[in-house]
Design an enzyme around this catalytic site. Structure first.
Site, short mmCIF file in Angstrom:
data_model
loop_
_atom_site.label_atom_id
_atom_site.label_comp_id
_atom_site.label_asym_id
_atom_site.label_seq_id
_atom_site.Cartn_x
_atom_site.Cartn_y
_atom_site.Cartn_z
CD GLU A 136 -5.26 5.99 -3.80
OE1 GLU A 136 -5.89 6.25 -2.76
OE2 GLU A 136 -5.81 5.53 -4.82
N1 COA Z 1 -1.93 -5.08 -4.43
C1 COA Z 1 -1.32 -6.26 -4.39
N2 COA Z 1 -1.57 -7.21 -3.47
C2 COA Z 1 -2.51 -6.93 -2.56
C3 COA Z 1 -3.20 -5.70 -2.54
C4 COA Z 1 -2.88 -4.74 -3.54
N3 COA Z 1 -3.49 -3.56 -3.62
N4 COA Z 1 -4.07 -5.72 -1.51
C5 COA Z 1 -3.93 -6.91 -0.91
N5 COA Z 1 -2.99 -7.64 -1.53
C6 COA Z 1 -2.48 -8.95 -1.20
C7 COA Z 1 -1.70 -8.95 0.11
O1 COA Z 1 -0.35 -8.52 -0.11
C8 COA Z 1 -1.78 -10.40 0.52
O2 COA Z 1 -0.82 -11.15 -0.20
P1 COA Z 1 -0.07 -12.43 0.50
O3 COA Z 1 -1.20 -13.41 0.73
O4 COA Z 1 0.91 -12.86 -0.54
O5 COA Z 1 0.52 -11.89 1.76
C9 COA Z 1 -3.16 -10.81 0.02
O6 COA Z 1 -3.59 -9.84 -0.94
C10 COA Z 1 -4.16 -10.83 1.14
O7 COA Z 1 -4.12 -9.57 1.77
P2 COA Z 1 -4.10 -9.36 3.36
O8 COA Z 1 -3.57 -7.99 3.65
O9 COA Z 1 -3.42 -10.51 4.02
O10 COA Z 1 -5.68 -9.48 3.65
P3 COA Z 1 -6.54 -8.69 4.74
O11 COA Z 1 -7.92 -9.26 4.60
O12 COA Z 1 -5.87 -8.68 6.05
O13 COA Z 1 -6.55 -7.17 4.21
C11 COA Z 1 -6.77 -5.37 2.62
C12 COA Z 1 -7.08 -6.83 2.97
C13 COA Z 1 -7.32 -5.10 1.21
C14 COA Z 1 -7.48 -4.46 3.63
C15 COA Z 1 -5.27 -5.10 2.73
O14 COA Z 1 -4.58 -6.10 2.00
C16 COA Z 1 -4.84 -3.76 2.20
O15 COA Z 1 -4.93 -2.74 2.88
N6 COA Z 1 -4.32 -3.71 0.94
C17 COA Z 1 -3.81 -2.52 0.34
C18 COA Z 1 -4.95 -1.76 -0.34
C19 COA Z 1 -4.48 -0.45 -0.92
O16 COA Z 1 -3.88 0.36 -0.24
N7 COA Z 1 -4.81 -0.22 -2.20
C20 COA Z 1 -4.56 1.02 -2.88
C21 COA Z 1 -3.37 0.93 -3.73
S1 COA Z 1 -3.04 2.49 -4.51
#
Ligand code: COA
Length: 261
Positions: A136
């Protein structure tokens, strides 16, 4: 409830609830939060369900709050944001207080609110690929509504560290911190979950519900006269209950208790 983003599978006395947005790493928006809360409330009230397993579809457990939804909410009023945030708070307390044992089957990474879901389950079994992070602060946010469950799981010291750093920690670290109870190879995950399910199915369902409520009541409270009296009342009630009588009789008669049939 069985909408596209939540799958519920019933097998005998076990309900498996799967977060099913794999293309979004099972991130949850307001609709998924409402659906999951309703699903859990239904399961909580269903006497036929004795154990609940929570897991994610695809390679992640849950990436926490849906950031698209967060972005939309930022433009709303404070009161609307409060009402919305209460939705997630209610989901977590519903999971935390569910009157049945819950197992987080941590099939992959859990971030932000995903860590909260793991922490609010009674037991957690993870595979080695299941990394964790309270991300966060990287987003200028705080892990607010999940914090009571995270602190209860890993303690304030570790919670402070991971809340401020947003560092990723691996499954072995989660095991050491007490966030998860077991780490097993990915191909052994289902077996480990099912062994834990069998262990739980051998126990009195009312006793497990009462045991869970007991821990919730005594945790972090001074052992004063009120707590001592309350614990005595709880065991007195259990002894006299049909399940308590059955369990003790079954032991003495060297037979399986009725709840195991
Ligand atoms: N909310 C919405 N969409 C999300 C998401 C979230 N919390 N986490 C991942 N996604 C989406 C990405 O935007 C991406 O969308 P796209 O295909 O339209 O670009 C898709 O999921 C795939 O994610 P990507 O980042 O390409 O995959 P990755 O395997 O490289 O990484 C994570 C995966 C989960 C490590 C990374 O997406 C991430 O750090 N997400 C944020 C997590 C976060 O901070 N959550 C807490 C929120 S308070």
């Amino acid at each position: 409830m069985n909408d596209a983003t939540i799958r519920v599978e019933r097998k005998g006395k076990v309900a498996t609830v799967t977060l099913n947005r794999p293309d979004r790493h099972n991130a949850f928006d307001d609709a998924l939060i409402a659906g999951l809360t309703e699903t859990l409330e239904g399961i909580g009230a269903d006497p036929a369900v004795r154990v609940v397993v929570l897991t994610g579809a695809g390679k992640s457990f849950s990436a926490g709050a849906d950031l698209g939804w967060m972005k939309r909410m930022a433009g709303y009023t404070f009161d609307q944001n409060m009402a919305d945030a209460r939705g997630l708070a209610r989901l977590l307390s519903t999971l935390d207080r569910l009157p049945k044992p819950t197992i987080a089957r941590v099939n992959g990474p859990a971030y932000g609110g995903g860590v909260g879901l793991v922490a609010a389950c009674d037991l957690a079994i993870a595979q080695p690929e299941a990394a964790f992070s309270l991300t966060e602060v990287k987003l200028g946010l705080i892990p607010a509504v999940i914090s009571p469950y995270v602190v209860a799981a890993i303690g304030p010291r570790a919670a402070r560290r991971y809340t401020l750093t947003a560092q990723r920690f691996d499954a072995e670290t989660a095991l050491r911190l007490g966030l998860v109870h077991e780490v097993v190879a990915a191909d052994a995950l289902d077996d480990a979950v099912s062994k834990t399910v069998d262990t739980l199915l051998a126990n009195g369902p009312q006793a497990m519900a009462a045991g869970k409520a007991l821990i919730g009541t005594v945790a972090n409270r001074p052992i004063d006269d009120a707590v001592i009296e309350d614990t005595a009342r709880r065991i007195a009630e259990c002894r006299a209950s049909p399940e308590g009588r059955e369990g003790v009789s079954a032991f003495l008669e060297k037979r399986k208790p009725a709840w195991m049939s």
